[in-house]
Write an enzyme that holds these catalytic residues in place. Structure first.
Site, PDB file in Angstrom:
ATOM      1  N   LYS A  22     -11.609  -4.115 -14.838  1.00 36.98           N
ATOM      2  CA  LYS A  22     -11.326  -2.713 -14.600  1.00 36.98           C
ATOM      3  C   LYS A  22     -10.720  -2.189 -16.187  1.00 36.98           C
ATOM      4  O   LYS A  22     -11.230  -1.414 -17.300  1.00 36.98           O
ATOM      5  CB  LYS A  22     -10.185  -2.063 -13.877  1.00 36.98           C
ATOM      6  CG  LYS A  22     -10.719  -1.708 -12.391  1.00 36.98           C
ATOM      7  CD  LYS A  22     -10.009  -1.727 -11.288  1.00 36.98           C
ATOM      8  CE  LYS A  22     -10.048  -1.737  -9.912  1.00 36.98           C
ATOM      9  NZ  LYS A  22      -8.432  -1.482  -8.701  1.00 36.98           N
TER      10      LYS A  22
ATOM     11  N   GLN B 238      -3.316  -2.815  -8.308  1.00 35.09           N
ATOM     12  CA  GLN B 238      -3.977  -3.845  -7.269  1.00 35.09           C
ATOM     13  C   GLN B 238      -3.410  -3.506  -6.022  1.00 35.09           C
ATOM     14  O   GLN B 238      -2.394  -4.536  -5.780  1.00 35.09           O
ATOM     15  CB  GLN B 238      -4.689  -4.530  -8.569  1.00 35.09           C
ATOM     16  CG  GLN B 238      -5.511  -5.200  -7.531  1.00 35.09           C
ATOM     17  CD  GLN B 238      -7.212  -4.672  -7.801  1.00 35.09           C
ATOM     18  OE1 GLN B 238      -7.648  -3.304  -8.487  1.00 35.09           O
ATOM     19  NE2 GLN B 238      -8.148  -4.153  -6.337  1.00 35.09           N
TER      20      GLN B 238
ATOM     21  N   ASP C 190      -5.797   6.169  -9.011  1.00 35.05           N
ATOM     22  CA  ASP C 190      -6.785   5.230  -7.385  1.00 35.05           C
ATOM     23  C   ASP C 190      -6.502   6.278  -6.420  1.00 35.05           C
ATOM     24  O   ASP C 190      -6.903   6.630  -5.604  1.00 35.05           O
ATOM     25  CB  ASP C 190      -5.810   4.454  -7.022  1.00 35.05           C
ATOM     26  CG  ASP C 190      -5.842   2.819  -7.136  1.00 35.05           C
ATOM     27  OD1 ASP C 190      -7.309   3.260  -7.421  1.00 35.05           O
ATOM     28  OD2 ASP C 190      -5.067   2.095  -6.896  1.00 35.05           O
TER      29      ASP C 190
HETATM   30  N1  GUN Z   1      -7.831  -3.334  -3.938  1.00 34.72           N
HETATM   31  C1  GUN Z   1      -9.327  -2.929  -3.288  1.00 34.72           C
HETATM   32  N2  GUN Z   1      -9.731  -1.901  -3.802  1.00 34.72           N
HETATM   33  C2  GUN Z   1      -8.697  -1.823  -4.827  1.00 34.72           C
HETATM   34  C3  GUN Z   1      -8.458  -0.261  -5.096  1.00 34.72           C
HETATM   35  O1  GUN Z   1      -9.698   0.558  -5.242  1.00 34.72           O
HETATM   36  N3  GUN Z   1      -7.630   0.162  -5.573  1.00 34.72           N
HETATM   37  C4  GUN Z   1      -6.946  -0.514  -5.689  1.00 34.72           C
HETATM   38  N4  GUN Z   1      -5.342  -0.384  -6.579  1.00 34.72           N
HETATM   39  N5  GUN Z   1      -6.496  -2.003  -5.067  1.00 34.72           N
HETATM   40  C5  GUN Z   1      -7.560  -1.837  -3.986  1.00 34.72           C
END
Ligand code: GUN
Length: 294
Positions: free
Chosen positions: A52, A96, A119
């Protein structure tokens, strides 16, 4: 059978964003800024967060990575989120997941300001998504919709079977595919661990989205000829022949299923890169909304 190339589709989206950011900057406007919080040392989470941050750099976004020990208290984590909420320069915040056991996902998700919740996990944004109102759509299902759009796959009137009902993937996916938007209008069946006739349901599907996290679960005898297969699984399976000690495995038995499909996503290189592109689009929107508010 055509491969749905997530790397290519994601690159096209990122290239477009890069141009738009350059325009923003040329007009003297602030550029999008994503803040990511990574708690602990989960290997997969590290990989995702790094990807990211790298995408931000590639496009010209600002990014801030905040790392915390897995012993961080809930209060301190919530305080960090509050500081980011109050920081005008930060447009998007993501924490995350998964988080350590002693921290409540719900409390953390609810603490991120809905305007910065790129998100799309906050209840306000989930509610808007369900109602079909403009909002931040969670990155994985949004990325899948973008992939379907990129390849102009007809969805109207099709039967989509979503396997897995997680808040992050399966449930929002079922909402988007059944919605009235472009590349929606499917009849959707949402299957989960208590579904008794999964194989029969899958055999009726024009589109299968496999998001249950069980490597190779979807076999060729569960798939109708000509179906579209979207594989969200990305499990690390031990493999001593790899330098890393593992390989990535999807939820679909690709080798056997692919010959039956009209379209199929590979793992890796399918849904994964699309989630990054979707997150970048959400972050761009969060910043652009500020420019419009001024
Ligand atoms: N863990 C697995 N997928 C995601 C996501 O799309 N966003 C976040 N913040 N954590 C994750």
């Amino acid at each position: 059978m055509q491969i749905l190339n997530g790397r290519e589709a994601s690159q096209a989206i990122k290239d477009q964003l890069k141009l738009s950011v350059a325009q923003m900057a040329a007009q003297g406007k602030k550029v999008p800024h994503l803040a990511a919080i990574l708690v602990g040392n989960n290997g997969a989470s590290e990989t995702y967060v790094n990807a990211k941050v790298k995408a931000c750099e590639e496009i010209g976004f600002k990014s801030t990575l905040i790392r915390a020990e897995d012993t961080i208290s809930s209060l301190r984590l919530l305080d960090t989120i509050a500081q980011l909420n109050a920081d005008y320069d930060v447009d998007g915040i993501l924490v995350q997941l998964p988080l350590p056991q002693h921290i409540s996902d719900t409390e953390v998700i609810n603490a991120v300001h809905p305007d910065k919740d790129v998100d799309g996990f906050h209840p306000i944004n989930v509610g808007k998504m369900v109602l079909g109102q403009p909002t931040y759509v969670p990155a994985t299902p949004y990325g899948i919709m973008l992939l379907i759009e990129h390849y102009k796959i007809e969805t109207k009137g099709k039967h989509a079977v979503v396997v897995g009902r997680s808040n992050i993937v399966g449930r929002p996916m079922s909402i988007l595919l059944s919605g009235a938007g472009a590349y929606g209008n499917c009849t959707v069946t949402l299957c989960h661990s208590h579904t008794t006739n999964l194989k029969e349901l899958c055999l009726e599907a024009d589109i299968i989205v496999a998001a249950l996290g069980k490597p190779g679960f979807i076999k060729e005898d569960m798939v109708k000829e000509g179906a579209v297969i979207i594989d969200v699984g990305i499990t690390r399976v031990p493999d001593s022949s790899k330098k890393s000690g593992f390989r990535l495995s999807g939820d679909v038995d690709f080798e056997k299923v692919a010959p039956k499909c009209s379209y199929i996503t590979p793992v890796p290189g399918g849904v994964g890169p699309m989630t990054i592109a979707a997150l970048m689009k959400n972050t761009f929107r969060a910043c652009a909304a500020k420019h419009h508010d001024r």
